[in-house]
Design a protein around this motif. Sequence first.
Motif, mmCIF file in Angstrom:
data_model
loop_
_atom_site.group_PDB
_atom_site.id
_atom_site.type_symbol
_atom_site.label_atom_id
_atom_site.label_comp_id
_atom_site.label_asym_id
_atom_site.label_seq_id
_atom_site.Cartn_x
_atom_site.Cartn_y
_atom_site.Cartn_z
ATOM 1 N N LYS A 53 0.831 -1.206 0.000
ATOM 2 C CA LYS A 53 0.000 0.000 0.000
ATOM 3 C C LYS A 53 0.866 1.256 0.000
ATOM 4 O O LYS A 53 1.887 1.320 0.696
ATOM 5 C CB LYS A 53 -0.926 0.005 1.220
ATOM 6 N N PHE A 54 0.436 2.237 -0.780
ATOM 7 C CA PHE A 54 1.102 3.544 -0.878
ATOM 8 C C PHE A 54 0.274 4.566 -0.118
ATOM 9 O O PHE A 54 -0.937 4.659 -0.295
ATOM 10 C CB PHE A 54 1.208 3.937 -2.359
ATOM 11 N N GLU A 55 0.938 5.333 0.746
ATOM 12 C CA GLU A 55 0.273 6.422 1.471
ATOM 13 C C GLU A 55 1.071 7.701 1.272
ATOM 14 O O GLU A 55 2.238 7.774 1.649
ATOM 15 C CB GLU A 55 0.159 6.092 2.960
ATOM 16 N N GLY A 56 0.442 8.691 0.704
ATOM 17 C CA GLY A 56 1.115 9.957 0.425
ATOM 18 C C GLY A 56 0.476 10.606 -0.789
ATOM 19 O O GLY A 56 -0.607 10.211 -1.236
ATOM 20 N N THR A 57 1.148 11.605 -1.329
ATOM 21 C CA THR A 57 0.658 12.302 -2.516
ATOM 22 C C THR A 57 1.353 11.739 -3.749
ATOM 23 O O THR A 57 2.593 11.703 -3.804
ATOM 24 C CB THR A 57 0.931 13.814 -2.408
ATOM 25 N N ALA A 58 0.573 11.291 -4.702
ATOM 26 C CA ALA A 58 1.151 10.722 -5.919
ATOM 27 C C ALA A 58 1.999 11.757 -6.648
ATOM 28 O O ALA A 58 1.658 12.936 -6.705
ATOM 29 C CB ALA A 58 0.029 10.215 -6.821
ATOM 30 N N ASN A 59 3.134 11.293 -7.188
ATOM 31 C CA ASN A 59 4.029 12.186 -7.931
ATOM 32 C C ASN A 59 4.755 11.366 -8.985
ATOM 33 O O ASN A 59 5.252 10.274 -8.695
ATOM 34 C CB ASN A 59 5.028 12.850 -6.992
ATOM 35 N N ASP A 60 4.837 11.888 -10.194
ATOM 36 C CA ASP A 60 5.455 11.158 -11.297
ATOM 37 C C ASP A 60 6.964 10.992 -11.124
ATOM 38 O O ASP A 60 7.594 10.229 -11.849
ATOM 39 C CB ASP A 60 5.156 11.878 -12.619
ATOM 40 N N HIS A 61 7.537 11.693 -10.140
ATOM 41 C CA HIS A 61 8.980 11.572 -9.903
ATOM 42 C C HIS A 61 9.335 10.321 -9.088
ATOM 43 O O HIS A 61 10.506 9.936 -9.036
ATOM 44 C CB HIS A 61 9.511 12.810 -9.158
ATOM 45 N N ARG A 85 -2.465 5.160 -6.499
ATOM 46 C CA ARG A 85 -3.879 5.517 -6.307
ATOM 47 C C ARG A 85 -4.308 5.309 -4.858
ATOM 48 O O ARG A 85 -5.373 5.761 -4.453
ATOM 49 C CB ARG A 85 -4.749 4.687 -7.246
ATOM 50 N N GLY A 86 -3.486 4.601 -4.105
ATOM 51 C CA GLY A 86 -3.740 4.478 -2.674
ATOM 52 C C GLY A 86 -4.418 3.210 -2.228
ATOM 53 O O GLY A 86 -4.577 2.987 -1.030
ATOM 54 N N SER A 87 -4.846 2.355 -3.151
ATOM 55 C CA SER A 87 -5.513 1.118 -2.759
ATOM 56 C C SER A 87 -4.484 0.097 -2.280
ATOM 57 O O SER A 87 -3.328 0.109 -2.701
ATOM 58 C CB SER A 87 -6.298 0.537 -3.932
ATOM 59 N N GLU A 88 -4.936 -0.778 -1.388
ATOM 60 C CA GLU A 88 -4.078 -1.869 -0.936
ATOM 61 C C GLU A 88 -4.129 -2.965 -1.991
ATOM 62 O O GLU A 88 -5.184 -3.533 -2.262
ATOM 63 C CB GLU A 88 -4.549 -2.393 0.423
ATOM 64 N N LEU A 89 -2.980 -3.266 -2.597
ATOM 65 C CA LEU A 89 -2.943 -4.170 -3.740
ATOM 66 C C LEU A 89 -2.305 -5.505 -3.364
ATOM 67 O O LEU A 89 -1.384 -5.567 -2.539
ATOM 68 C CB LEU A 89 -2.156 -3.531 -4.886
ATOM 69 N N SER A 90 -2.794 -6.565 -3.995
ATOM 70 C CA SER A 90 -2.228 -7.885 -3.791
ATOM 71 C C SER A 90 -0.958 -8.023 -4.619
ATOM 72 O O SER A 90 -0.967 -7.785 -5.843
ATOM 73 C CB SER A 90 -3.246 -8.959 -4.213
ATOM 74 N N ILE A 91 0.139 -8.402 -3.985
ATOM 75 C CA ILE A 91 1.399 -8.573 -4.706
ATOM 76 C C ILE A 91 1.281 -9.728 -5.695
ATOM 77 O O ILE A 91 1.779 -9.656 -6.836
ATOM 78 C CB ILE A 91 2.550 -8.803 -3.713
ATOM 79 N N GLU A 92 0.600 -10.807 -5.288
ATOM 80 C CA GLU A 92 0.405 -11.943 -6.183
ATOM 81 C C GLU A 92 -0.341 -11.532 -7.457
ATOM 82 O O GLU A 92 0.034 -11.937 -8.570
ATOM 83 C CB GLU A 92 -0.371 -13.061 -5.472
ATOM 84 N N GLU A 93 -1.378 -10.718 -7.286
ATOM 85 C CA GLU A 93 -2.167 -10.305 -8.451
ATOM 86 C C GLU A 93 -1.388 -9.339 -9.344
ATOM 87 O O GLU A 93 -1.521 -9.361 -10.575
ATOM 88 C CB GLU A 93 -3.474 -9.679 -7.984
#
Length: 245
Positions: A53-61, A85-93
Amino acid sequence: MTNLIKVGAIAALATVGVIFGNVTASALETTLPAAPKITVSTAQYKGEKNTIKFEGTANDHYRFVITSGANKIQLKSAIRQELMRGSELSIEELVKKYYPSSADSIPYDTPISIDTYWFDKEGNYDNSLRQTVALTVGGNLTKAVKLSQTSATLKNPESLPEAPANPDPATPANPVNPEASTESENVNVATTPVLVESTSASVSAPHKEAERTESLAETGVSVYSVIAAAVTVITAGGAAIIKRS
């Protein structure tokens, strides 16, 4: 004279170059950009997924590099955008979707690290902060300012134990002493008649008091009757004595 002028001009240009060079150098940023928070949650029971999961402000850098053993792989742009985008994603998927040929080679039970970099394509940061990251796949990541690192050990969901069953809803709330609540209820029930008895006593008190008053009144009448009879007898006896004399 001409030589002196040339020397003076060269010295002046050198001075200007040093000044502008210092200005340019001092204009470079030395404070790191804001780092996002990357959280990796590992599977605990059979059938669960390892997630990121990513937490913060998205940045193309932002750039993300996974290190597993001797391998360093930068996440594709599509994964990077989906992650930010902030969603918790499955690494397997994610692996199955973007790396189908490697779907069966996820490094389970092996420590991995995810490094977050800032790609300084504009050259705004001091050279001391920038580095080149040698990647296993594709070209190297240049102008990379390292921001953070997250470590984890992914677990193979198929090798984990089954999740515990849900607790039985019929289990007593107090398994140590299941009779505790019953005893408490019995105490309350036992005290109820006491309250009723107290109420009944207070209601019947005036009747008892009235009965006591009537009893006293009757006793007073009886005593008065006895005394009156005695006086009558005495008076009659006295009169008889007087007549005899």
